[in-house]
Design a protein around this motif. Sequence first.
Motif, PDB file in Angstrom:
ATOM      1  N   LEU A 147      33.541  30.064  18.085  1.00  0.00           N
ATOM      2  CA  LEU A 147      33.151  29.819  16.692  1.00  0.00           C
ATOM      3  C   LEU A 147      32.406  31.051  16.218  1.00  0.00           C
ATOM      4  O   LEU A 147      31.375  31.435  16.782  1.00  0.00           O
ATOM      5  N   ASN A 149      31.494  33.314  12.387  1.00  0.00           N
ATOM      6  CA  ASN A 149      31.623  33.420  10.928  1.00  0.00           C
ATOM      7  C   ASN A 149      32.164  32.148  10.293  1.00  0.00           C
ATOM      8  O   ASN A 149      32.960  32.188   9.348  1.00  0.00           O
ATOM      9  N   GLY A 150      31.755  31.019  10.835  1.00  0.00           N
ATOM     10  CA  GLY A 150      32.134  29.746  10.248  1.00  0.00           C
ATOM     11  C   GLY A 150      33.545  29.294  10.543  1.00  0.00           C
ATOM     12  O   GLY A 150      34.022  28.318   9.949  1.00  0.00           O
ATOM     13  N   LYS A 151      34.229  29.960  11.465  1.00  0.00           N
ATOM     14  CA  LYS A 151      35.597  29.574  11.808  1.00  0.00           C
ATOM     15  C   LYS A 151      35.762  29.532  13.320  1.00  0.00           C
ATOM     16  O   LYS A 151      35.103  30.265  14.047  1.00  0.00           O
ATOM     17  N   LYS A 153      38.247  30.251  16.416  1.00  0.00           N
ATOM     18  CA  LYS A 153      39.452  30.989  16.777  1.00  0.00           C
ATOM     19  C   LYS A 153      39.628  30.982  18.286  1.00  0.00           C
ATOM     20  O   LYS A 153      38.693  30.661  19.038  1.00  0.00           O
ATOM     21  N   LYS A 202      38.238  24.276  21.769  1.00  0.00           N
ATOM     22  CA  LYS A 202      38.490  24.410  20.332  1.00  0.00           C
ATOM     23  C   LYS A 202      38.085  23.131  19.595  1.00  0.00           C
ATOM     24  O   LYS A 202      37.426  23.178  18.540  1.00  0.00           O
ATOM     25  N   GLN A 206      35.082  22.732  16.754  1.00  0.00           N
ATOM     26  CA  GLN A 206      35.411  22.300  15.397  1.00  0.00           C
ATOM     27  C   GLN A 206      34.492  21.183  14.913  1.00  0.00           C
ATOM     28  O   GLN A 206      34.291  21.009  13.713  1.00  0.00           O
ATOM     29  N   LEU A 209      31.510  22.371  12.621  1.00  0.00           N
ATOM     30  CA  LEU A 209      31.730  22.936  11.298  1.00  0.00           C
ATOM     31  C   LEU A 209      31.250  22.006  10.176  1.00  0.00           C
ATOM     32  O   LEU A 209      31.339  20.790  10.277  1.00  0.00           O
ATOM     33  N   ASN A 210      30.730  22.655   9.123  1.00  0.00           N
ATOM     34  CA  ASN A 210      30.361  21.949   7.888  1.00  0.00           C
ATOM     35  C   ASN A 210      29.348  20.829   8.101  1.00  0.00           C
ATOM     36  O   ASN A 210      29.404  19.792   7.452  1.00  0.00           O
ATOM     37  N   ASN A 227      26.540  27.333   9.107  1.00  0.00           N
ATOM     38  CA  ASN A 227      26.671  28.783   8.947  1.00  0.00           C
ATOM     39  C   ASN A 227      25.322  29.483   8.840  1.00  0.00           C
ATOM     40  O   ASN A 227      25.221  30.681   9.123  1.00  0.00           O
TER      41      ASN A 227
END
Length: 467
Positions: A147, A149-151, A153, A202, A206, A209-210, A227
């Motif tokens: 994780l 920058n807020g994403k 991968k 992953k 996830q 997030l948010n 973030n």
Amino acid sequence: MQLRLKYLITGVVALLIILIGGMAWHQHTHFNRNTTINGVRVGGMTAQQAYTKVKNTQRANKVYLNGKLIYSGQASTSGITSSDRAKFDQALKKQHTFFPSSKKQNLLVKASGAVDEQLTAKRQAVEKQLTILNQHRRPAKDAYALLVNGKVKLVAAKKGTQYDRAALLRQFNRESANGTMHLTTQQHQPLSTSSRQVQNEKKQLQKLLNKTVTYKVEKQSYKLGTNQIISRATYQNGKYYFDTTAVNSEIKKINQKQATLGRSFKFKTHAGNVITTNTKGTYGWKISAQKAGQTLAQAIATGKKEVSAEQDIYGIGYNTRGTGYNVTSNDGIGGTYAELSISDQHAWFYKDGKCVFDADVVTGSNTPGDRTPKGVWYIMYQQSPSTLRGTNGDGSKYSSKVQYWSQFTNTGCGFHDASWRTNWSKTAYLSSGSASTGGSHGCANMHPSDAGTAYHAMQVNEPVIVY
């Protein structure tokens, strides 16, 4: 003629039945030709015969890695006991084939007898040789989820040339029942991005997030999002690992607004005058950005909606966990404190906003290094009785017994009785004479008749304002 043919066919069939039956019985009760148990040949033997042979055959205790002998120990007993007899029947069933087989196979029977004393040495030899083989080989790197920058991968795997240690040790454990082990290395294959483990990483990332969490700092609340808290995160072995440098700027703003450590205080003296203290004292608290980051990140991970900053504060001096947190009145000093005026040579002791005791004192002399330091400090600890030790101006050592001792600076200044003092004038501190006639080494000397009352009027961690 037809009758003779019929008898002939019947005889042949009967013979075949006998032969097949005999062969089936033999296969059912005997090991195949190229079968070994724990490295001992048992081809053509019954389970009982195999048991007897393996039991009575000494273990060679040799280890080969990639065909190279890397360990050779003294021969030892097999460790097979009568309680292992049934295991040979099981081994016979495991290798059974309807027709005789020349396939080479080694069956393992774990001995219930004494544990192989050389097993540890064998394992160490394998690990040492593997270290040598891998010394100049490139390690593989597993793929992983990240994780940033807020994403979330996926980072691809990197192949290496090193041999797989875990796979070799699993092979070692499987072969440990053999007297002679023949081990082979295989290159480590890293986890791919499509592997079940990486896909789970992953999925877990996830979940972060948010999300938002409220950070409660004394009476103030700050709402922070994922973030703002987490710069980078990974999920390994069922645990999150966070880089929370993103929250540093937020914590800096909160500290500038609310923290009391290292700042000056507005203080109303006993006389009603409002003064501004210096910033050199040790009293106060500040939020550790590192601790706060982990607290907030874990809250995001566990779904907590609100967490307190109290566990994340720090201080300096004797109490590194900070002092005065949740004290918001009187500019953060509160109503319980000790006030020490150097110019008045007097001290006042307050409880919940009321002065409960006051007394004359003699503070440190004007000699550099002996002055009582100004600022807002705190009672580090109290001890009764105690022995004070230090160095006089001429370099000699002193040791003074006191009945009451309340230290408030890192340099060793505190309130205490001074039975040796003869000069209690308001100007005694201006002199650098002896310990009995001049100023002190920095402490607040008190009359023996006052020191006990003052001692009990104070408590650990309460502020001491020196001006």
